[in-house]
Design a protein around this motif. Structure first.
Motif, PDB file in Angstrom:
ATOM      1  N   THR A  65      -3.393   5.002  -2.432  1.00  0.00           N
ATOM      2  CA  THR A  65      -4.480   5.909  -2.059  1.00  0.00           C
ATOM      3  C   THR A  65      -3.903   7.275  -1.680  1.00  0.00           C
ATOM      4  O   THR A  65      -2.697   7.511  -1.806  1.00  0.00           O
ATOM      5  CB  THR A  65      -5.349   5.314  -0.927  1.00  0.00           C
ATOM      6  OG1 THR A  65      -6.510   6.131  -0.773  1.00  0.00           O
ATOM      7  CG2 THR A  65      -4.606   5.246   0.402  1.00  0.00           C
ATOM      8  N   LEU A  66      -4.782   8.173  -1.256  1.00  0.00           N
ATOM      9  CA  LEU A  66      -4.376   9.547  -0.932  1.00  0.00           C
ATOM     10  C   LEU A  66      -4.817   9.899   0.486  1.00  0.00           C
ATOM     11  O   LEU A  66      -5.796   9.339   0.989  1.00  0.00           O
ATOM     12  CB  LEU A  66      -5.037  10.541  -1.894  1.00  0.00           C
ATOM     13  CG  LEU A  66      -4.725  10.393  -3.381  1.00  0.00           C
ATOM     14  CD1 LEU A  66      -5.600  11.354  -4.192  1.00  0.00           C
ATOM     15  CD2 LEU A  66      -3.248  10.666  -3.650  1.00  0.00           C
ATOM     16  N   ASP A  73     -11.341   4.931   1.156  1.00  0.00           N
ATOM     17  CA  ASP A  73     -11.454   5.905   0.059  1.00  0.00           C
ATOM     18  C   ASP A  73     -12.853   6.516   0.011  1.00  0.00           C
ATOM     19  O   ASP A  73     -13.014   7.725  -0.152  1.00  0.00           O
ATOM     20  CB  ASP A  73     -11.167   5.223  -1.290  1.00  0.00           C
ATOM     21  CG  ASP A  73      -9.670   5.040  -1.526  1.00  0.00           C
ATOM     22  OD1 ASP A  73      -8.880   5.471  -0.663  1.00  0.00           O
ATOM     23  OD2 ASP A  73      -9.298   4.465  -2.566  1.00  0.00           O
ATOM     24  N   GLU A  74     -13.842   5.655   0.150  1.00  0.00           N
ATOM     25  CA  GLU A  74     -15.225   6.141   0.041  1.00  0.00           C
ATOM     26  C   GLU A  74     -15.508   7.210   1.102  1.00  0.00           C
ATOM     27  O   GLU A  74     -16.060   8.272   0.819  1.00  0.00           O
ATOM     28  CB  GLU A  74     -16.179   4.955   0.225  1.00  0.00           C
ATOM     29  CG  GLU A  74     -17.548   5.225  -0.334  1.00  0.00           C
ATOM     30  CD  GLU A  74     -18.440   3.995  -0.171  1.00  0.00           C
ATOM     31  OE1 GLU A  74     -19.595   4.212   0.179  1.00  0.00           O
ATOM     32  OE2 GLU A  74     -17.965   2.855  -0.359  1.00  0.00           O
ATOM     33  N   LEU A 130       0.845  -1.199   0.000  1.00  0.00           N
ATOM     34  CA  LEU A 130       0.000   0.000   0.000  1.00  0.00           C
ATOM     35  C   LEU A 130       0.876   1.242   0.000  1.00  0.00           C
ATOM     36  O   LEU A 130       1.762   1.381   0.856  1.00  0.00           O
ATOM     37  CB  LEU A 130      -0.904   0.010   1.245  1.00  0.00           C
ATOM     38  CG  LEU A 130      -1.738   1.272   1.461  1.00  0.00           C
ATOM     39  CD1 LEU A 130      -2.711   1.492   0.303  1.00  0.00           C
ATOM     40  CD2 LEU A 130      -2.500   1.191   2.783  1.00  0.00           C
ATOM     41  N   ILE A 131       0.640   2.150  -0.947  1.00  0.00           N
ATOM     42  CA  ILE A 131       1.317   3.457  -0.944  1.00  0.00           C
ATOM     43  C   ILE A 131       0.255   4.512  -0.671  1.00  0.00           C
ATOM     44  O   ILE A 131      -0.776   4.561  -1.345  1.00  0.00           O
ATOM     45  CB  ILE A 131       2.026   3.734  -2.289  1.00  0.00           C
ATOM     46  CG1 ILE A 131       3.227   2.780  -2.441  1.00  0.00           C
ATOM     47  CG2 ILE A 131       2.486   5.187  -2.372  1.00  0.00           C
ATOM     48  CD1 ILE A 131       4.020   2.969  -3.725  1.00  0.00           C
ATOM     49  N   ASP A 140      -9.014   5.956  -8.813  1.00  0.00           N
ATOM     50  CA  ASP A 140      -8.845   4.508  -8.987  1.00  0.00           C
ATOM     51  C   ASP A 140      -7.670   4.087  -8.102  1.00  0.00           C
ATOM     52  O   ASP A 140      -6.521   4.430  -8.386  1.00  0.00           O
ATOM     53  CB  ASP A 140      -8.555   4.235 -10.473  1.00  0.00           C
ATOM     54  CG  ASP A 140      -8.155   2.786 -10.712  1.00  0.00           C
ATOM     55  OD1 ASP A 140      -8.134   1.999  -9.740  1.00  0.00           O
ATOM     56  OD2 ASP A 140      -7.836   2.453 -11.871  1.00  0.00           O
ATOM     57  N   ASN A 141      -7.961   3.333  -7.036  1.00  0.00           N
ATOM     58  CA  ASN A 141      -6.888   3.004  -6.084  1.00  0.00           C
ATOM     59  C   ASN A 141      -6.070   1.784  -6.506  1.00  0.00           C
ATOM     60  O   ASN A 141      -5.352   1.204  -5.685  1.00  0.00           O
ATOM     61  CB  ASN A 141      -7.446   2.865  -4.661  1.00  0.00           C
ATOM     62  CG  ASN A 141      -8.408   1.686  -4.526  1.00  0.00           C
ATOM     63  OD1 ASN A 141      -8.348   0.719  -5.291  1.00  0.00           O
ATOM     64  ND2 ASN A 141      -9.295   1.765  -3.545  1.00  0.00           N
ATOM     65  N   ARG A 142      -6.148   1.445  -7.763  1.00  0.00           N
ATOM     66  CA  ARG A 142      -5.315   0.360  -8.315  1.00  0.00           C
ATOM     67  C   ARG A 142      -5.444  -0.906  -7.458  1.00  0.00           C
ATOM     68  O   ARG A 142      -4.453  -1.431  -6.942  1.00  0.00           O
ATOM     69  CB  ARG A 142      -3.835   0.762  -8.425  1.00  0.00           C
ATOM     70  CG  ARG A 142      -3.574   2.095  -9.130  1.00  0.00           C
ATOM     71  CD  ARG A 142      -3.936   2.017 -10.624  1.00  0.00           C
ATOM     72  NE  ARG A 142      -3.335   3.099 -11.380  1.00  0.00           N
ATOM     73  CZ  ARG A 142      -3.925   4.268 -11.663  1.00  0.00           C
ATOM     74  NH1 ARG A 142      -5.161   4.512 -11.247  1.00  0.00           N
ATOM     75  NH2 ARG A 142      -3.301   5.175 -12.386  1.00  0.00           N
TER      76      ARG A 142
END
Ligand code: FAD
Length: 359
Positions: free
Chosen positions: A265-266, A316-317, A115-116, A258-260
């Protein structure tokens, strides 16, 4: 990088009990009080006084219960305690094979992880990777802002402290906002020893590049001449050699990325860069951290990529919905603060007019 480029030392207002407690070990959380910009203990009656810039009268004392004002550098030092950080590395690109992601840095080195999290600020490179440069681009608000950190002559420091020991917001009907707050003033500081943050913002379609160097402070002082005592005197007394910056305020209404497959994610300003008047940027970044911790702690099998993907999807949501609301309401608030009629309606309806200083 921040939407408004500031000295990295600018203070931040955060709220005790806000989810920061769930992100920090107790021994670090307990130190938050010790790193404040001054020695004011947070309390239930904390307020932000809002003054009429033209008359000098108090418009409203906005409740800010248990507010902490923290210097960035000390907060950063506290939050990074015990964490191994590789400084001076700039991420250049990210690739994901949908099970793991690899970050490539400008020095050519690479790191692979399952995870990045791109927490690389308002101009996030990671956001550009996930959405493409166009969709990820910052949007420009109609607001320009000038800012500086400055010491003040003793008399100005006294005048300021008479209004409020820490901070004040002054709104001029000519659509100019002046924010002044303590940047550093610890127990043993005498009047005049402290350092203050000044931010002035106004509506303008001029190119921010038109104001540079010493002209920024001259322009702030020129704008201050329309303000009532003591705000005018205080700004005019900023030493002439003070370095200021000037910028257009920007924001990005958060969009789904799109979190691949849950590998990238951000968080923080990368996910929701907003205008600063509501002081919600860091608070939302803390919410992101708390939300991520909650999702990852809920994993029953930390090696299951399927579970991690589901957790990141839930993260993310939540971030995207909360982030978009925060960006939009911050912009709305920033615009409202520069619209005198709306201010007066809001202030009179909520608290009525008050005349005295608040403490
Ligand atoms: C004037 C002003 C006042 C504010 N006041 C408040 C307040 O009172 N309360 C509040 O809650 N919020 C406030 N904010 C907002 C708050 O400062 C931000 O929301 C917060 O700093 C966001 O933290 P961040 O870590 O996401 O981003 P940043 O603090 O911008 O940190 C991003 C980091 O990523 C690094 N980086 C950037 N690009 C790369 C790359 N390619 N590779 C590697 N690293 C990279 C940067 O060097 C930086 O260290 C204010 C903002 C401004 C401008």
């Amino acid at each position: 990088m921040l939407p408004l480029e500031l000295d990295n030392e600018t203070g931040i207002l955060a709220y005790i009990g806000h989810r920061i407690q769930s992100c920090l070990p107790k021994e670090l959380f307990d130190q938050l009080l010790d790193i404040q910009v001054d020695s004011l203990p947070p309390g239930p009656d904390d307020v932000l006084p809002i003054f009429n810039g033209e008359s000098g009268d108090l418009i409203n004392a906005m409740p800010t219960p248990y507010a902490l004002r923290l210097p960035r550098s000390k907060l950063q030092k506290l939050l990074t305690t015990g964490i191994e950080i590789h400084y001076s590395k700039r991420i250049r690109e990210i690739e994901s094979n949908r099970n793991s992601a690899t970050a490539t840095f400008e020095d050519g080195s690479k790191e692979t992880a399952n995870l990045i999290i791109g927490a690389d600020g308002a101009r996030s490179m990671v956001r550009q990777v996930l959405l493409g440069p166009q969709k990820a681009a910052l949007q420009m608000s109609p607001l320009l802002a000038s800012t500086c950190l400055a010491k003040l002559p003793v008399e100005s420091a006294r005048l300021l402290a008479e209004k409020h020991p820490r901070l004040n917001l002054t709104i001029h009907p000519a659509r100019t906002i002046l924010w002044i707050c303590v940047h550093a003033k610890y127990n043993d500081t005498k009047p005049g020893d402290g350092v203050y943050t000044f931010i002035m913002s106004w509506v303008s379609d001029r190119d921010p590049k038109e104001l540079q160097g010493a002209a920024i402070l001259s322009d702030m002082k020129e704008r201050a001449t329309q303000f009532a005592h003591p705000f005018k005197q205080i700004v005019l007394s900023i030493p002439d050699d003070t370095v200021c910056s000037h910028n257009r305020l920007s924001y990005w209404p958060t969009e789904p990325w799109d979190n691949r497959n849950g590998t990238v994610t951000l968080a923080g300003d990368a996910a929701h860069p907003m205008t600063f008047h509501r002081g919600q940027g860091l608070n939302n970044a803390i919410d992101d951290a708390a939300q991520l911790v909650q999702q990852l702690q809920g994993l029953t099998d930390r090696t299951s990529h399927q579970e991690i993907t589901a957790a990141i999807n839930r993260y993310d949501e939540e971030v995207q919905q909360r982030g978009r609301e925060a960006v939009e309401s911050s912009l709305e608030n920033s615009l409202m603060l520069h619209d005198w009629d709306r201010i007066m309606q809001a202030a009179i309806l909520t608290r009525g007019m008050q005349k005295d200083a608040v403490h």
